[in-house]
Design a protein around this motif. Sequence first.
Motif, mmCIF file in Angstrom:
data_model
loop_
_atom_site.group_PDB
_atom_site.id
_atom_site.type_symbol
_atom_site.label_atom_id
_atom_site.label_comp_id
_atom_site.label_asym_id
_atom_site.label_seq_id
_atom_site.Cartn_x
_atom_site.Cartn_y
_atom_site.Cartn_z
ATOM 1 N N GLU A 117 3.669 3.932 -8.084
ATOM 2 C CA GLU A 117 5.037 4.010 -7.558
ATOM 3 C C GLU A 117 5.002 4.286 -6.051
ATOM 4 O O GLU A 117 5.740 3.677 -5.265
ATOM 5 C CB GLU A 117 5.812 5.121 -8.279
ATOM 6 C CG GLU A 117 6.130 4.833 -9.740
ATOM 7 C CD GLU A 117 7.283 3.849 -9.901
ATOM 8 O OE1 GLU A 117 7.705 3.239 -8.902
ATOM 9 O OE2 GLU A 117 7.763 3.697 -11.034
ATOM 10 N N GLN A 118 4.140 5.217 -5.636
ATOM 11 C CA GLN A 118 4.024 5.551 -4.220
ATOM 12 C C GLN A 118 3.471 4.376 -3.426
ATOM 13 O O GLN A 118 3.921 4.095 -2.307
ATOM 14 C CB GLN A 118 3.126 6.777 -4.043
ATOM 15 C CG GLN A 118 3.716 8.052 -4.638
ATOM 16 C CD GLN A 118 2.730 9.209 -4.643
ATOM 17 O OE1 GLN A 118 1.643 9.101 -4.072
ATOM 18 N NE2 GLN A 118 3.091 10.302 -5.288
ATOM 19 N N GLN A 119 2.482 3.681 -3.989
ATOM 20 C CA GLN A 119 1.895 2.532 -3.301
ATOM 21 C C GLN A 119 2.910 1.412 -3.117
ATOM 22 O O GLN A 119 2.961 0.779 -2.060
ATOM 23 C CB GLN A 119 0.682 2.017 -4.078
ATOM 24 C CG GLN A 119 -0.526 2.938 -4.006
ATOM 25 C CD GLN A 119 -1.649 2.463 -4.910
ATOM 26 O OE1 GLN A 119 -1.411 1.849 -5.944
ATOM 27 N NE2 GLN A 119 -2.870 2.745 -4.513
ATOM 28 N N LYS A 120 3.710 1.178 -4.151
ATOM 29 C CA LYS A 120 4.726 0.127 -4.060
ATOM 30 C C LYS A 120 5.763 0.479 -2.989
ATOM 31 O O LYS A 120 6.216 -0.383 -2.231
ATOM 32 C CB LYS A 120 5.398 -0.073 -5.422
ATOM 33 C CG LYS A 120 4.503 -0.747 -6.449
ATOM 34 C CD LYS A 120 5.168 -0.815 -7.809
ATOM 35 C CE LYS A 120 6.185 -1.926 -7.865
ATOM 36 N NZ LYS A 120 5.592 -3.258 -7.809
ATOM 37 N N ALA A 121 6.126 1.747 -2.915
ATOM 38 C CA ALA A 121 7.085 2.179 -1.889
ATOM 39 C C ALA A 121 6.478 2.042 -0.496
ATOM 40 O O ALA A 121 7.152 1.627 0.460
ATOM 41 C CB ALA A 121 7.503 3.630 -2.146
ATOM 42 N N LEU A 122 5.183 2.387 -0.366
ATOM 43 C CA LEU A 122 4.497 2.283 0.921
ATOM 44 C C LEU A 122 4.393 0.831 1.365
ATOM 45 O O LEU A 122 4.635 0.497 2.531
ATOM 46 C CB LEU A 122 3.104 2.904 0.818
ATOM 47 C CG LEU A 122 2.255 2.925 2.088
ATOM 48 C CD1 LEU A 122 2.958 3.707 3.192
ATOM 49 C CD2 LEU A 122 0.884 3.507 1.797
ATOM 50 N N LEU A 123 4.039 -0.055 0.431
ATOM 51 C CA LEU A 123 3.950 -1.481 0.742
ATOM 52 C C LEU A 123 5.310 -2.023 1.187
ATOM 53 O O LEU A 123 5.403 -2.786 2.153
ATOM 54 C CB LEU A 123 3.432 -2.249 -0.476
ATOM 55 C CG LEU A 123 3.316 -3.770 -0.318
ATOM 56 C CD1 LEU A 123 2.359 -4.127 0.809
ATOM 57 C CD2 LEU A 123 2.864 -4.402 -1.634
ATOM 58 N N ALA A 124 6.356 -1.625 0.499
ATOM 59 C CA ALA A 124 7.706 -2.069 0.857
ATOM 60 C C ALA A 124 8.083 -1.586 2.259
ATOM 61 O O ALA A 124 8.713 -2.312 3.033
ATOM 62 C CB ALA A 124 8.710 -1.558 -0.171
ATOM 63 N N ALA A 125 7.677 -0.361 2.596
ATOM 64 C CA ALA A 125 7.986 0.179 3.921
ATOM 65 C C ALA A 125 7.272 -0.612 5.015
ATOM 66 O O ALA A 125 7.852 -0.933 6.057
ATOM 67 C CB ALA A 125 7.585 1.654 3.983
#
Length: 358
Positions: free
Chosen positions: A46-54
Amino acid sequence: MQARHNSHIVLCVRSFMSLLPKTTAPTVLEVSPQHRKLNRLIDEIEQQKALLAAWQQAQDQIRAYSQKAIMPAYRDLYTTLYEQMQTLWNSLTLYRLSKTDTATVEDKIQALARLLQGSRMLNQQQSDEVDKMYGYYQQANEYAKKKSNKKETSFEAPENKDAKVDDEFEDWDSDQYQQAKEQAKLKRQQDKLVQAEKMVNQSLKTVYLKIASIIHPDREPDEAKKAEKTELLQRANEAYEQEDLFFLLKLQLEVEQSKNGSNKGLSTEQVKFYQQALEAQSQSLKKQIQELIDSLVWSNKAKIAVQKSKGQLNIEQLYKQIDADVSAVKQQLKAEKQRLMYMGKESGLEMLLEHGVL
């Protein structure tokens, strides 16, 4: 479409989390280590997906700022270095230099030609001149090497094999060892990513087919349930097309729990499969994030800054680093222009050679 997709992810996350034992219930204390690891992997992804989106959201802004801030400074710097190369080349015929000074000047010309060769900061005419200069010195070096080898062959002494081995070990200094160690580490990471990609691709098809076999609308006689399954299958199709294994895994958990109609925990085999698939998805996300960072952050200093922050996006910090890089390039440009000014006069060139600052 992306917003709708993200909303589906959130719904699936909540649905999945609702299936886990409540933290207030005493039975949660008995959750197995495998289940806990699975939950940690889910949080990490979940954190990685949010980081990638950012990173994806910020990429255009970062590129535009970098182009505007640093490209003009680099273009001026490379143009100045090109002028240095041309000035030094002309000095070989204009000035009366000693044999030693001539060799030093030619070494500097070669170094500049290597640096400028293939640069996109020069115009076409300048690039062509650099290529000619680079090719000339390549041929000169090859000729000198052949001539030296021929001379050494004529006066070759008996080979001392033991001494040769010792020399090889001496050459293998700590820097070379560290470099080889880093290369081996990089290869292991690359191999791991390759295996992760294979696992993601295999899991994508496996999970998708599993979902489709459970919820296929054509097998549902009830019209209301058929509509629900049609929507679920559409979501699965979208996730499969986007190669979103994480979403498919969450959806499969939701579908299986709905099918069983109970909160029965996952079997050992299911936990093992989900763990492997999630680890593969995590590795794949790490690769996507790193590739995106590499495409945006070209400066070594900026890359080090990002690494120290463990990949956490900090736009302000990154911009500060870009500004610092611009300042450093401008300082170097100022020094190179001053050096070029001295190169333009015989006395100035002699001074640079005398002080070893050519």
